[in-house]
Enzyme design. Structure first.
Site, mmCIF file in Angstrom:
data_model
loop_
_atom_site.group_PDB
_atom_site.id
_atom_site.type_symbol
_atom_site.label_atom_id
_atom_site.label_comp_id
_atom_site.label_asym_id
_atom_site.label_seq_id
_atom_site.Cartn_x
_atom_site.Cartn_y
_atom_site.Cartn_z
ATOM 1 N N ALA A 112 -30.120 -3.435 39.988
ATOM 2 C CA ALA A 112 -30.780 -4.742 39.877
ATOM 3 C C ALA A 112 -30.643 -5.330 38.466
ATOM 4 O O ALA A 112 -30.705 -4.571 37.499
ATOM 5 C CB ALA A 112 -32.251 -4.585 40.221
ATOM 6 N N CYS A 230 -27.139 -1.188 27.152
ATOM 7 C CA CYS A 230 -27.023 -2.349 26.257
ATOM 8 C C CYS A 230 -27.844 -2.068 25.003
ATOM 9 O O CYS A 230 -28.631 -2.905 24.570
ATOM 10 C CB CYS A 230 -27.461 -3.634 26.964
ATOM 11 S SG CYS A 230 -29.099 -3.551 27.694
HETATM 12 C C1 LIG Z 1 -29.807 -2.174 32.768
HETATM 13 S S1 LIG Z 1 -30.673 -2.568 34.236
HETATM 14 C C2 LIG Z 1 -29.368 -2.650 35.411
HETATM 15 C C3 LIG Z 1 -28.613 -3.965 35.361
HETATM 16 C C4 LIG Z 1 -27.665 -4.107 36.532
HETATM 17 N N1 LIG Z 1 -26.715 -2.989 36.593
HETATM 18 C C5 LIG Z 1 -26.889 -5.412 36.476
HETATM 19 O O1 LIG Z 1 -25.777 -5.420 35.922
HETATM 20 O O2 LIG Z 1 -27.380 -6.415 36.981
HETATM 21 C C6 LIG Z 1 -31.408 -1.048 34.600
HETATM 22 C C7 LIG Z 1 -32.058 -0.972 35.974
HETATM 23 O O3 LIG Z 1 -32.490 0.388 36.166
HETATM 24 C C8 LIG Z 1 -33.586 0.371 37.022
HETATM 25 N N2 LIG Z 1 -34.228 1.697 36.893
HETATM 26 C C9 LIG Z 1 -35.063 2.156 35.928
HETATM 27 N N3 LIG Z 1 -35.345 3.448 36.135
HETATM 28 C C10 LIG Z 1 -34.676 3.826 37.259
HETATM 29 C C11 LIG Z 1 -34.566 5.037 37.988
HETATM 30 N N4 LIG Z 1 -35.201 6.151 37.593
HETATM 31 N N5 LIG Z 1 -33.809 5.046 39.094
HETATM 32 C C12 LIG Z 1 -33.151 3.934 39.513
HETATM 33 N N6 LIG Z 1 -33.227 2.758 38.859
HETATM 34 C C13 LIG Z 1 -33.970 2.708 37.740
HETATM 35 C C14 LIG Z 1 -34.413 -0.807 36.570
HETATM 36 O O4 LIG Z 1 -35.248 -1.253 37.617
HETATM 37 C C15 LIG Z 1 -33.304 -1.822 36.206
HETATM 38 O O5 LIG Z 1 -33.091 -2.684 37.276
#
Ligand SMILES: C[S@@+](CC[C@H](N)C(=O)[O-])C[C@H]1O[C@@H](n2cnc3c(N)ncnc32)[C@H](O)[C@@H]1O
Length: 308
Positions: A112, A230
């Protein structure tokens, strides 16, 4: 002009720290890419031209353009029709390095709001299998909207802690681990972002290591994993991969070269504050804002051993 966060802990690892700080004070350029499921880059360029929109093609990635930051790209017809997607230029790097192919099995562990999922699906030309996961089901609604607008139909969305993804998912040819991080590299677009505090660094690195370990489990022998953040903090980047390289429970894997012609980057670190990292981490890619007038990013491409 943006307020500049205090990133002086990185003074010794960033080439030309003054240029780095000067870039942080400038607004971030606006970047879009042509969705070639629906339109060719030449057709999108013609559409921009006929509407009097100036565009600057990015030579390192065909079909990618910088536009005037004063434009509202999300309200235009081309956006609503899914002809282009708006995505920060530096955020295009992990999937470019991962290089998904049509017909493969792909996993996006932390998907997300779906920018990189969309990029993967388009690279796969709507074929194969793409599993997009995120722990946050509310943020998954955004993924669904992005994929719908762009006409993606090879992706299935699931909601798990990426550190505990079920083994029943099977194994994957390529995996994107775009892990949660302290987001230091996003300070040009989010002025509230500053240097990560020590407690945040250790909490983040534990989560990142757990997600990367699971990605290594779910990758097929010989398959590829792009690990990305990032953020500048070595604790969330090289140190996470170094710990996995030295974890006897994980099979062997390599760190492959990640240079992209036409896009300036610095090598990964092999030491930080008295700690040494595996020398293969030089193959990772660090991007600082003054290199390409972008945000900051870290990308490493890992290959699971053929016998792991
Ligand atoms: C850097 S963002 C990802 C951005 C996405 N890849 C994009 O390009 O649109 C990191 C994501 O990791 C999710 N997240 C955090 N902890 C997590 C976990 N333990 N397992 C899966 N997702 C996780 C967050 O909800 C967030 O959406």
């Amino acid at each position: 002009m943006n307020a500049i966060p205090d990133f002086s802990r990185y003074r010794d690892i960033i080439d030309d720290f003054e240029a780095f700080e000067a870039a942080l004070a400038r607004p971030l350029p606006l970047c879009v890419w042509a969705n070639d499921l629906k339109i060719t880059p030449a057709e999108l360029e013609a559409s921009f031209g006929s509407h009097g929109i100036d565009f600057q093609p990015r030579s390192w990635r065909p079909g990618t353009y910088l536009l005037d930051p004063a434009l509202s790209p999300g309200t235009r017809f081309e956006y609503a029709a899914g002809l282009y997607h708006v995505q920060e230029e530096v955020s295009l790097l992990p999937v470019t390095v991962l290089d998904p192919q049509p017909g493969e099995r792909l996993l996006d562990t932390c998907a997300a709001p779906g920018n990189k999922t969309a990029q993967i699906a388009v690279a796969m030309q709507n074929t194969g299998t793409l599993i997009a996961n995120d722990r946050d089901y509310r943020r998954m609604r955004a993924v669904s909207r992005v994929l719908d607008r762009l006409g993606v139909f090879n992706a299935s969305l699931i909601c798990h802690d990426a550190a505990n993804l079920p083994a029943d998912l099977g194994s994957f040819d390529r995996i994107l681990a775009d892990v949660p991080c302290s987001c230091e590299g996003t300070s040009r677009k989010n002025p509230r972002v500053g240097a990560a505090r020590p407690a945040e660094l250790s909490r983040m690195s534990r989560v990142q290591q757990a997600i990367l370990k699971r990605a290594l489990d779910l990758c097929r022998p010989g398959g590829l994993i792009a690990y990305a953040t990032c953020t500048y903090a070595p604790e969330e980047n090289e140190a996470v991969i170094h710990a996995c390289l030295n974890d006897p429970e994980l099979g062997d894997f390599d760190v492959l070269p990640t240079r992209i012609p036409g896009f300036h980057s610095a090598p990964g670190l092999i030491e930080w504050q008295g700690e040494s990292f595996d020398p293969r981490l030089k193959n990772a890619m660090r991007v600082y804002p003054h290199h390409n007038d972008s945000g900051g990013f870290f990308v490493a491409l890992l290959q699971k051993g053929a016998r792991s």
